[in-house]
Design an enzyme around this catalytic site. Structure first.
Site, PDB file in Angstrom:
ATOM      1  N   SER A 163       0.647  -1.241   0.009  1.00 13.85           N
ATOM      2  CA  SER A 163      -0.101  -0.250  -0.233  1.00 13.85           C
ATOM      3  C   SER A 163       1.146   1.304  -0.102  1.00 13.85           C
ATOM      4  O   SER A 163       1.868   1.770   0.177  1.00 13.85           O
ATOM      5  CB  SER A 163      -1.389   0.448   1.274  1.00 13.85           C
ATOM      6  OG  SER A 163      -1.419   1.054   1.612  1.00 13.85           O
ATOM      7  N   TYR A 202      -3.475  -1.217   9.943  1.00 16.72           N
ATOM      8  CA  TYR A 202      -2.799  -0.565   8.272  1.00 16.72           C
ATOM      9  C   TYR A 202      -1.940  -0.773   8.521  1.00 16.72           C
ATOM     10  O   TYR A 202      -0.704  -1.069   7.167  1.00 16.72           O
ATOM     11  CB  TYR A 202      -4.044  -0.408   7.847  1.00 16.72           C
ATOM     12  CG  TYR A 202      -4.124  -0.538   6.112  1.00 16.72           C
ATOM     13  CD1 TYR A 202      -5.072  -1.242   6.085  1.00 16.72           C
ATOM     14  CD2 TYR A 202      -3.897   0.045   5.163  1.00 16.72           C
ATOM     15  CE1 TYR A 202      -4.844  -1.796   4.081  1.00 16.72           C
ATOM     16  CE2 TYR A 202      -3.705   0.057   4.027  1.00 16.72           C
ATOM     17  CZ  TYR A 202      -4.279  -1.220   3.547  1.00 16.72           C
ATOM     18  OH  TYR A 202      -3.991  -1.106   2.232  1.00 16.72           O
TER      19      TYR A 202
END
Length: 255
Positions: free
Chosen positions: A146, A159
């Site tokens: 990400s 996350y």
């Protein structure tokens, strides 16, 4: 054949019932691969497989339902897949979740759940599949990272920590398995219009901010990730190893 042709290859894509995983599965089928769809729920996976079998040769669409965080289930599923179809040539560790909240109030269970699904699962599935790849002397592993490997926002700590760890795990896998004939790389999408980001996409203020912050001037689409995913799965990337490739419309390139 072209360097990007995946004919004859077997690809296991975790978390491929929808979103990025499903888009990558579609792209691999179009490039000639056989694809193993994965989700914890066989019932919810079946209609997705049926849809793809209507678009591609039915024998090229396989399914394997297992929980990527359950070591025993992973080992059993990979063993069954290998016994019937051979060890996968390509593994995409895509399964992931997002649970948002301020750090001071974040339940420990939420932290552990995100880290288990987004990071530990890549270790479990990656290690299990890599054993067969190393024995064969070839394999491609792609970890879906990400932009939060590099940039973070408030309320996304689990996350961001998991995805940052996944970038480090990608490099560690390269360090240990490259001499065994494996290429292990990460793909780091920017902000994509997916179910995971639905609340953000629906927020006009956030959408205005992210589109102004991204040089491409728009939300990303899952299809934006598929070309790089095919490249990293193909012979065209045989000397690319241990890298995290950002697919973010330029977001991480600018101040």
């Amino acid at each position: 054949m072209t360097p990007f042709d995946l004919t004859g290859k077997l690809a296991l894509v975790t978390g491929s019932r929808r979103g990025i995983g499903l888009a990558i599965a579609r792209a691999y089928l179009a490039a000639g691969a056989r694809v193993v769809l994965n989700s914890p729920d066989a019932g919810r996976l079946a209609p997705v497989a049926a849809e793809l079998r209507a678009l591609a040769p039915p024998e090229t669409v396989l399914t394997s339902a297992f929980d990527v965080t359950d070591e025993s289930a992973v080992e059993e599923a990979v063993a069954a897949l290998t016994a019937e179809h051979g060890c996968p040539d390509i593994l995409v560790n895509n399964a992931g979740i997002q649970l948002r909240g301020p750090l001071t109030d974040l339940p420990l269970a939420d932290w552990k759940r995100v880290v288990d699904v987004d990071l530990t699962s890549a270790f479990i599935v990656g290690r299990t599949v890599a054993r067969g790849m190393v024995a064969r002397g070839s394999g491609k592993i792609i970890n879906i990272c990400s932009v939060q490997n590099h940039l973070v926002r408030p309320t996304t700590a689990p996350y961001a920590a998991a995805k940052s760890g996944l970038g480090g795990l990608t490099r560690s896998m390269c360090a240990e398995w490259a001499r065994g004939g494996l290429q292990v790389n990460g793909l780091a999408p920017g902000y994509l219009d997916t179910d995971l980001n639905a609340s953000l996409v629906d927020d006009p203020e956030f959408t205005a901010w992210i589109t102004s912050r991204t040089p491409a001037g728009r939300w990303g689409r899952v299809e934006d990730v598929t070309g790089p995913a095919v490249w990293l799965a193909s012979a065209a990337s045989d000397f690319v190893n241990g890298q995290v490739v950002y697919v973010d419309g330029g977001l991480t390139a600018v101040i």
